[in-house]
Motif scaffolding. Structure first.
Motif, PDB file in Angstrom:
ATOM      1  N   LEU A  13       0.821  -1.208   0.000  1.00 41.60           N
ATOM      2  CA  LEU A  13       0.000   0.000   0.000  1.00 41.60           C
ATOM      3  C   LEU A  13       0.860   1.266   0.000  1.00 41.60           C
ATOM      4  O   LEU A  13       0.436   2.305  -0.494  1.00 41.60           O
ATOM      5  CB  LEU A  13      -0.935   0.007   1.214  1.00 41.60           C
ATOM      6  N   TYR A  14       2.061   1.186   0.572  1.00 43.86           N
ATOM      7  CA  TYR A  14       2.916   2.370   0.660  1.00 43.86           C
ATOM      8  C   TYR A  14       3.326   2.892  -0.716  1.00 43.86           C
ATOM      9  O   TYR A  14       3.097   4.071  -1.029  1.00 43.86           O
ATOM     10  CB  TYR A  14       4.143   2.074   1.529  1.00 43.86           C
ATOM     11  N   PRO A  15       3.949   2.063  -1.584  1.00 42.21           N
ATOM     12  CA  PRO A  15       4.307   2.601  -2.910  1.00 42.21           C
ATOM     13  C   PRO A  15       3.090   2.906  -3.768  1.00 42.21           C
ATOM     14  O   PRO A  15       3.132   3.823  -4.592  1.00 42.21           O
ATOM     15  CB  PRO A  15       5.174   1.494  -3.519  1.00 42.21           C
ATOM     16  N   MET A  16       1.990   2.161  -3.578  1.00 39.67           N
ATOM     17  CA  MET A  16       0.783   2.448  -4.358  1.00 39.67           C
ATOM     18  C   MET A  16       0.220   3.819  -3.989  1.00 39.67           C
ATOM     19  O   MET A  16      -0.151   4.606  -4.866  1.00 39.67           O
ATOM     20  CB  MET A  16      -0.261   1.360  -4.118  1.00 39.67           C
ATOM     21  N   SER A 236       7.139  11.421   0.187  1.00 43.19           N
ATOM     22  CA  SER A 236       8.486  10.980   0.574  1.00 43.19           C
ATOM     23  C   SER A 236       8.416   9.947   1.692  1.00 43.19           C
ATOM     24  O   SER A 236       9.130   8.932   1.668  1.00 43.19           O
ATOM     25  CB  SER A 236       9.326  12.184   1.023  1.00 43.19           C
ATOM     26  N   PHE A 237       7.552  10.200   2.680  1.00 41.64           N
ATOM     27  CA  PHE A 237       7.409   9.255   3.789  1.00 41.64           C
ATOM     28  C   PHE A 237       6.933   7.889   3.294  1.00 41.64           C
ATOM     29  O   PHE A 237       7.492   6.842   3.668  1.00 41.64           O
ATOM     30  CB  PHE A 237       6.420   9.803   4.823  1.00 41.64           C
ATOM     31  N   LEU A 238       5.898   7.885   2.452  1.00 40.28           N
ATOM     32  CA  LEU A 238       5.352   6.620   1.951  1.00 40.28           C
ATOM     33  C   LEU A 238       6.393   5.863   1.126  1.00 40.28           C
ATOM     34  O   LEU A 238       6.509   4.641   1.226  1.00 40.28           O
ATOM     35  CB  LEU A 238       4.110   6.896   1.109  1.00 40.28           C
ATOM     36  N   TRP A 239       7.163   6.592   0.323  1.00 45.35           N
ATOM     37  CA  TRP A 239       8.170   5.928  -0.518  1.00 45.35           C
ATOM     38  C   TRP A 239       9.296   5.359   0.325  1.00 45.35           C
ATOM     39  O   TRP A 239       9.751   4.236   0.090  1.00 45.35           O
ATOM     40  CB  TRP A 239       8.702   6.907  -1.543  1.00 45.35           C
ATOM     41  N   LEU A 245      10.303  -1.717   3.483  1.00 48.58           N
ATOM     42  CA  LEU A 245       9.547  -2.960   3.591  1.00 48.58           C
ATOM     43  C   LEU A 245       9.719  -3.873   2.374  1.00 48.58           C
ATOM     44  O   LEU A 245       9.701  -5.099   2.506  1.00 48.58           O
ATOM     45  CB  LEU A 245       8.061  -2.653   3.789  1.00 48.58           C
ATOM     46  N   LEU A 246       9.865  -3.291   1.189  1.00 47.70           N
ATOM     47  CA  LEU A 246       9.870  -4.082  -0.036  1.00 47.70           C
ATOM     48  C   LEU A 246      11.217  -4.105  -0.741  1.00 47.70           C
ATOM     49  O   LEU A 246      11.479  -4.999  -1.547  1.00 47.70           O
ATOM     50  CB  LEU A 246       8.816  -3.538  -1.013  1.00 47.70           C
ATOM     51  N   GLY A 247      12.054  -3.104  -0.467  1.00 50.66           N
ATOM     52  CA  GLY A 247      13.307  -2.977  -1.194  1.00 50.66           C
ATOM     53  C   GLY A 247      13.136  -2.062  -2.391  1.00 50.66           C
ATOM     54  O   GLY A 247      12.029  -1.901  -2.918  1.00 50.66           O
ATOM     55  N   PRO A 248      14.225  -1.449  -2.868  1.00 55.16           N
ATOM     56  CA  PRO A 248      14.132  -0.472  -3.964  1.00 55.16           C
ATOM     57  C   PRO A 248      13.675  -1.070  -5.285  1.00 55.16           C
ATOM     58  O   PRO A 248      12.975  -0.416  -6.053  1.00 55.16           O
ATOM     59  CB  PRO A 248      15.558   0.082  -4.064  1.00 55.16           C
ATOM     60  N   ASN A 249      14.063  -2.316  -5.585  1.00 53.07           N
ATOM     61  CA  ASN A 249      13.702  -2.898  -6.874  1.00 53.07           C
ATOM     62  C   ASN A 249      12.204  -3.138  -6.983  1.00 53.07           C
ATOM     63  O   ASN A 249      11.583  -2.828  -8.006  1.00 53.07           O
ATOM     64  CB  ASN A 249      14.455  -4.210  -7.096  1.00 53.07           C
ATOM     65  N   ARG A 250      11.608  -3.708  -5.920  1.00 52.72           N
ATOM     66  CA  ARG A 250      10.156  -3.924  -5.947  1.00 52.72           C
ATOM     67  C   ARG A 250       9.416  -2.593  -6.021  1.00 52.72           C
ATOM     68  O   ARG A 250       8.423  -2.465  -6.726  1.00 52.72           O
ATOM     69  CB  ARG A 250       9.709  -4.704  -4.713  1.00 52.72           C
TER      70      ARG A 250
END
Length: 308
Positions: A13-16, A236-239, A245-250
């Motif tokens: 949900l964070y990157p979305m 910025s916070f969400l990213w 949690l997911l890593g930069p690639n995901r």
């Protein structure tokens, strides 16, 4: 080999949410184009960011002043690229291109970052980068040519698309430099220092704006508030949380959602029309970005092995 901790579905949900806010920022850029100078909204959003963050950042910054002093010029350069040049060029591009075009070009940032990493960091060129680069370039030609890939030969590049491409290249270079330098400064402190440096860079240009080009009124204040609070701080916070949690690639794969989300918001808020060349050109470009992210096989693996 120990098993990795499973990723909780809520982590996605964070990157979305970050991409939804970013799409909103593209639409805000388009709305701002008719109301306020690009230099002015860039300056105001930085002032707002610093006003909100300063009470929380002064003590941590003082404690970490040695590390910040050691990396001050790198933080300043990053701020100039990401928060001054990228934002200003994006607002300027919005004056002469559509929100959907802006989002599609911005979504090329992961591919540009990968290519610059090969050129500047010596990373290995992958099959995905090579094939994805060709696909993305072809899709971009189709997009900016409104369905005619040869249109650039006799019409040239539209100013807005060219400015957005330059902004995206600067943002990609910013990401590569961050990876190369690996600054020993926590993320929030880095964001604050970059915003401060960007503000100082924008100040002379802001002071030389013609009268009436930097209004603060019922139209511009909500746009500045979104750009400063939602886009600069909350996004910025969400990213940052998503990367943890997911890593930069995901996380980078979620950038592919940006054109679709922006197109939907632009249709609702700006009454934009979605054309076939958006779907075809944008789709091909995003397929290229996905290939670059997912296909990690070295392009010259056999040659390297043979010469070893």
């Amino acid at each position: 080999m120990p098993a990795r901790d499973p990723i909780h579905p809520s982590s996605y949900l964070y990157p979305m949410a970050a991409m939804l806010l970013w799409a909103g920022n593209v639409v805000v850029s388009k709305l701002a184009a008719a109301s306020i100078a690009p230099t002015a909204i860039t300056f105001y959003r930085l002032v707002l960011v610093l006003l909100v963050m300063t009470p929380f950042m002064l003590r941590p910054l003082w404690r970490n002043r040695v590390a910040i002093g050691r990396h001050w010029w790198q933080l300043a350069l990053c701020g100039l690229m990401s928060m001054a040049l990228f934002q200003s060029l994006s607002y300027r591009a919005a004056e002469s291109t559509t929100a959907t075009n802006m989002a599609i070009v911005t979504a090329l940032a992961p591919l540009m970052t990968a290519i610059l990493s090969v050129l500047l960091l010596g990373e290995r060129l992958t099959l995905g980068m090579a094939a994805g680069g060709v696909l993305s370039f072809g899709g971009l030609l189709y997009l900016v040519g409104h369905g005619d890939m040869l249109a650039l030969l006799h019409e040239g590049v539209h100013a807005g698309d060219a400015l957005m491409l330059l902004a995206c290249l600067i943002f990609a270079l910013y990401g590569v430099l961050l990876r190369r330098w690996r600054l020993a400064v926590p993320a929030w402190q880095s964001i604050y220092c970059q915003a401060l440096a960007a503000l100082l860079c924008m100040l002379p240009f802001f002071l030389h704006l013609p009268a009436g080009s930097a209004p603060l009124d019922a139209t511009t204040v909500p746009l500045i508030a979104y750009a400063g609070l939602a886009s600069s701080i909350l996004l910025s916070f969400l990213w940052i949380e998503g990367v943890k949690l997911l890593g930069p690639n995901r996380c980078s794969i979620f950038v592919n959602l940006l054109p679709g989300l922006t197109a939907l918001l632009a249709i609702v808020w700006l009454h934009d029309t979605l054309h076939a060349f958006h779907l075809i050109g944008g789709g091909v470009s995003l397929l290229g970005v996905l290939l670059a992210q997912l296909v990690q096989r070295p392009l010259f693996a056999r040659g390297i092995a043979a010469s070893a």
